[in-house]
Scaffold this motif. Structure first.
Motif, PDB file in Angstrom:
ATOM      1  N   LEU A 242       0.827  -1.201   0.000  1.00 50.80           N
ATOM      2  CA  LEU A 242       0.000   0.000   0.000  1.00 50.80           C
ATOM      3  C   LEU A 242       0.862   1.252   0.000  1.00 50.80           C
ATOM      4  N   GLU A 243       0.338   2.320  -0.595  1.00 53.29           N
ATOM      5  CA  GLU A 243       0.979   3.607  -0.461  1.00 53.29           C
ATOM      6  C   GLU A 243       1.012   3.990   1.018  1.00 53.29           C
ATOM      7  N   PRO A 244       2.077   4.636   1.489  1.00 55.36           N
ATOM      8  CA  PRO A 244       2.157   4.979   2.925  1.00 55.36           C
ATOM      9  C   PRO A 244       0.909   5.696   3.440  1.00 55.36           C
ATOM     10  N   SER A 245       0.321   6.556   2.619  1.00 49.61           N
ATOM     11  CA  SER A 245      -0.862   7.293   3.070  1.00 49.61           C
ATOM     12  C   SER A 245      -2.101   6.411   3.156  1.00 49.61           C
ATOM     13  N   SER A 246      -2.029   5.193   2.569  1.00 47.15           N
ATOM     14  CA  SER A 246      -3.184   4.293   2.565  1.00 47.15           C
ATOM     15  C   SER A 246      -3.085   3.188   3.608  1.00 47.15           C
ATOM     16  N   VAL A 247      -1.982   3.134   4.339  1.00 40.60           N
ATOM     17  CA  VAL A 247      -1.828   2.084   5.346  1.00 40.60           C
ATOM     18  C   VAL A 247      -2.757   2.388   6.522  1.00 40.60           C
ATOM     19  N   PRO A 248      -3.664   1.476   6.877  1.00 36.17           N
ATOM     20  CA  PRO A 248      -4.585   1.731   7.986  1.00 36.17           C
ATOM     21  C   PRO A 248      -3.830   1.941   9.302  1.00 36.17           C
ATOM     22  N   PRO A 255       7.380  -6.307   3.798  1.00 39.38           N
ATOM     23  CA  PRO A 255       8.032  -5.740   2.615  1.00 39.38           C
ATOM     24  C   PRO A 255       7.628  -6.385   1.299  1.00 39.38           C
ATOM     25  N   ASN A 256       7.205  -7.629   1.295  1.00 38.87           N
ATOM     26  CA  ASN A 256       6.965  -8.323   0.028  1.00 38.87           C
ATOM     27  C   ASN A 256       5.489  -8.331  -0.353  1.00 38.87           C
ATOM     28  N   LEU A 257       5.246  -8.209  -1.669  1.00 38.57           N
ATOM     29  CA  LEU A 257       3.898  -8.312  -2.204  1.00 38.57           C
ATOM     30  C   LEU A 257       3.451  -9.767  -2.217  1.00 38.57           C
ATOM     31  N   ALA A 258       2.160  -9.985  -2.408  1.00 40.45           N
ATOM     32  CA  ALA A 258       1.636 -11.337  -2.586  1.00 40.45           C
ATOM     33  C   ALA A 258       1.765 -11.725  -4.058  1.00 40.45           C
ATOM     34  N   ASP A 259       1.891 -13.029  -4.306  1.00 41.73           N
ATOM     35  CA  ASP A 259       1.926 -13.524  -5.678  1.00 41.73           C
ATOM     36  C   ASP A 259       0.731 -14.441  -5.915  1.00 41.73           C
ATOM     37  N   ALA A 260       0.666 -15.010  -7.116  1.00 40.35           N
ATOM     38  CA  ALA A 260      -0.477 -15.851  -7.481  1.00 40.35           C
ATOM     39  C   ALA A 260      -0.624 -17.038  -6.544  1.00 40.35           C
ATOM     40  N   ALA A 261       0.491 -17.637  -6.144  1.00 39.61           N
ATOM     41  CA  ALA A 261       0.431 -18.816  -5.273  1.00 39.61           C
ATOM     42  C   ALA A 261      -0.168 -18.471  -3.924  1.00 39.61           C
ATOM     43  N   GLU A 262       0.183 -17.311  -3.373  1.00 39.09           N
ATOM     44  CA  GLU A 262      -0.361 -16.904  -2.074  1.00 39.09           C
ATOM     45  C   GLU A 262      -1.864 -16.639  -2.172  1.00 39.09           C
ATOM     46  N   VAL A 263      -2.273 -15.976  -3.256  1.00 36.33           N
ATOM     47  CA  VAL A 263      -3.697 -15.703  -3.444  1.00 36.33           C
ATOM     48  C   VAL A 263      -4.466 -17.017  -3.573  1.00 36.33           C
ATOM     49  N   ARG A 264      -3.953 -17.927  -4.383  1.00 37.03           N
ATOM     50  CA  ARG A 264      -4.649 -19.202  -4.587  1.00 37.03           C
ATOM     51  C   ARG A 264      -4.741 -20.003  -3.292  1.00 37.03           C
ATOM     52  N   ALA A 265      -3.661 -20.024  -2.530  1.00 40.12           N
ATOM     53  CA  ALA A 265      -3.660 -20.788  -1.286  1.00 40.12           C
ATOM     54  C   ALA A 265      -4.730 -20.263  -0.331  1.00 40.12           C
ATOM     55  N   LEU A 295      -6.142 -15.440 -14.333  1.00 38.13           N
ATOM     56  CA  LEU A 295      -6.145 -14.012 -14.022  1.00 38.13           C
ATOM     57  C   LEU A 295      -5.017 -13.584 -13.091  1.00 38.13           C
ATOM     58  N   THR A 296      -4.423 -14.528 -12.368  1.00 41.85           N
ATOM     59  CA  THR A 296      -3.403 -14.164 -11.383  1.00 41.85           C
ATOM     60  C   THR A 296      -1.987 -14.587 -11.777  1.00 41.85           C
ATOM     61  N   ALA A 297      -1.844 -15.409 -12.806  1.00 36.92           N
ATOM     62  CA  ALA A 297      -0.519 -15.915 -13.176  1.00 36.92           C
ATOM     63  C   ALA A 297       0.453 -14.766 -13.459  1.00 36.92           C
ATOM     64  N   GLY A 298       1.585 -14.780 -12.752  1.00 40.86           N
ATOM     65  CA  GLY A 298       2.622 -13.780 -12.965  1.00 40.86           C
ATOM     66  C   GLY A 298       2.308 -12.403 -12.415  1.00 40.86           C
ATOM     67  N   ARG A 299       1.205 -12.267 -11.680  1.00 41.95           N
ATOM     68  CA  ARG A 299       0.803 -10.962 -11.177  1.00 41.95           C
ATOM     69  C   ARG A 299       1.308 -10.735  -9.749  1.00 41.95           C
ATOM     70  N   SER A 300       1.307  -9.475  -9.325  1.00 41.55           N
ATOM     71  CA  SER A 300       1.668  -9.111  -7.960  1.00 41.55           C
ATOM     72  C   SER A 300       0.502  -8.376  -7.316  1.00 41.55           C
ATOM     73  N   PHE A 301       0.359  -8.553  -5.987  1.00 48.14           N
ATOM     74  CA  PHE A 301      -0.830  -8.048  -5.304  1.00 48.14           C
ATOM     75  C   PHE A 301      -0.463  -7.282  -4.045  1.00 48.14           C
ATOM     76  N   LYS A 302      -1.142  -6.157  -3.836  1.00 49.22           N
ATOM     77  CA  LYS A 302      -1.120  -5.463  -2.553  1.00 49.22           C
ATOM     78  C   LYS A 302      -2.292  -5.976  -1.740  1.00 49.22           C
ATOM     79  N   GLY A 303      -2.340  -5.613  -0.454  1.00 51.85           N
ATOM     80  CA  GLY A 303      -3.485  -6.038   0.332  1.00 51.85           C
ATOM     81  C   GLY A 303      -3.226  -6.059   1.811  1.00 51.85           C
ATOM     82  N   CYS A 304      -4.081  -6.770   2.531  1.00 50.84           N
ATOM     83  CA  CYS A 304      -3.999  -6.857   3.987  1.00 50.84           C
ATOM     84  C   CYS A 304      -4.547  -8.192   4.469  1.00 50.84           C
ATOM     85  N   TYR A 305      -4.040  -8.637   5.613  1.00 52.38           N
ATOM     86  CA  TYR A 305      -4.639  -9.701   6.411  1.00 52.38           C
ATOM     87  C   TYR A 305      -5.083  -9.062   7.723  1.00 52.38           C
ATOM     88  N   PHE A 306      -6.260  -9.402   8.201  1.00 48.82           N
ATOM     89  CA  PHE A 306      -6.616  -8.931   9.527  1.00 48.82           C
ATOM     90  C   PHE A 306      -7.658  -9.858  10.148  1.00 48.82           C
TER      91      PHE A 306
END
Length: 338
Positions: A242-248, A255-265, A295-306
């Protein structure tokens, strides 16, 4: 038991999946859905006759709808290789948006396309089904998701939000700031995840047993979900990309983004929680996961776990993923109650 937290009740379409390893999609399902997972396709299946017209009409027929030099250029080029897309046609000298519209008109008049193909808008040959999906999405999408879908067209996104509701895809195409790239991004967001959304609907339709359950979402306002969580207790809040101003407030940042494998899991785990009694059709699961993978192959993802709770007797765990380039997003939630 709370079926879903207050922040998630506003979510309209639910997406994601989870479970144990699923058999891959059958060939027939993959064939039916292949065109729906290619983000660069610029001709809807219902409009393929436009290509057929350009590839097979005689010079004399093309000359009825186009200047003679343009017809000559098309006939000369197709002799080397048939045209496979509108972009391919547009690469021919003297062919621009006006000539594409003339070709679409010729294809309609000569019986190559029918009423299920609206025509060409901003470099896309759009079907009536796609048009309806685009109008529905633009009229209901949240501010945060629309700006993620249109990262390079913020003025266009703001104009859409200010001018909606729309009644036609033509009106959307005419909005200032919405051009070829923006309309294609909107089309992709509205149409390319249909098999996944069918799986999402199936997951959310599974009857709850009163003690635990799962939900997923495809279109949602991730900022609202994260910032209005939990009326009783908020637990883990970890975000990434996330952009620093968007971090809740109060979130840790990895530091690392999510990848397709993390999203699928995450989706597979959520599907497993929802489908413990095998209520969901295996064909729906296979098609949905195949669509997700495409739709997710080779892609990178921002996001959150909570995690959060609305009372002392229940708990919710949520994961949100948003493609950093095209805004494709999915959300999963599992919950329990005493």
């Amino acid at each position: 038991m709370r079926r879903i937290g207050q922040a998630l009740l506003a979510v309209s379409l639910f997406a994601g999946c989870g479970g144990t390893e699923i058999d891959p999609s059958s060939e027939s399902i993959e064939q039916r859905q292949s065109s729906l997972t290619q983000t660069n396709v610029d001709v809807a299946p219902e409009c393929q006759g436009i290509l057929g017209f350009v590839n097979t009409a005689s010079f004399q027929t093309l000359d009825v709808y186009l200047p003679s030099d343009v017809a000559t250029n098309l006939v000369t080029r197709r002799a080397a290789a048939p045209f496979v897309s509108l972009a391919d046609i547009s690469s021919v000298r003297l062919v621009g948006p006006t000539r594409l519209e003339q070709l679409a008109s010729g294809a309609r008049n000569e019986g190559f396309i029918g009423s299920s193909c609206i025509g060409i808008l901003d470099g896309l040959a759009v079907s009536t089904d796609d048009a309806a999906a685009i109008v529905s999405l633009v009229n209901t999408i949240s501010d945060s998701e629309l700006h993620d879908v249109l990262p390079d067209a913020w003025n266009g996104a703001s104009n859409l939000l200010n001018l909606r509701p729309f009644t036609s895809v033509q009106a959307i195409s005419n909005v200032a700031g919405i051009g070829d790239v923006a309309l294609r991004n909107i089309r992709n967001a509205a149409t390319l995840s249909r098999p996944l959304e069918a799986l999402i609907d199936a997951v959310n339709a599974v009857p709850q047993n009163g003690l635990y359950g799962a939900n997923m979402a495809r279109h949602f306002d991730w900022w609202e979900v994260v910032t209005t969580r939990g009326t009783y207790r908020v637990g883990r809040l970890e975000c990434f990309g996330l952009e620093p101003s968007s971090v809740p407030y109060g979130a840790t940042v990895r530091p690392n983004l999510a990848d397709a494998a993390e999203v699928r899991a995450e989706i597979v785990d959520t599907l497993s929680a929802a489908n413990q009694n095998n209520q969901i059709s295996s064909s729906v699961i296979s098609a949905g996961l195949a669509n997700l993978d495409a739709l997710t192959a080779g892609r990178s993802f921002k996001g959150c776990y909570f995690s959060y709770a609305d009372d002392p007797w229940s708990g919710n765990n949520v994961a949100i993923f948003v493609d950093t380039v095209n805004g494709f997003s999915v959300m999963t939630e599992t919950y329990w109650s005493e």
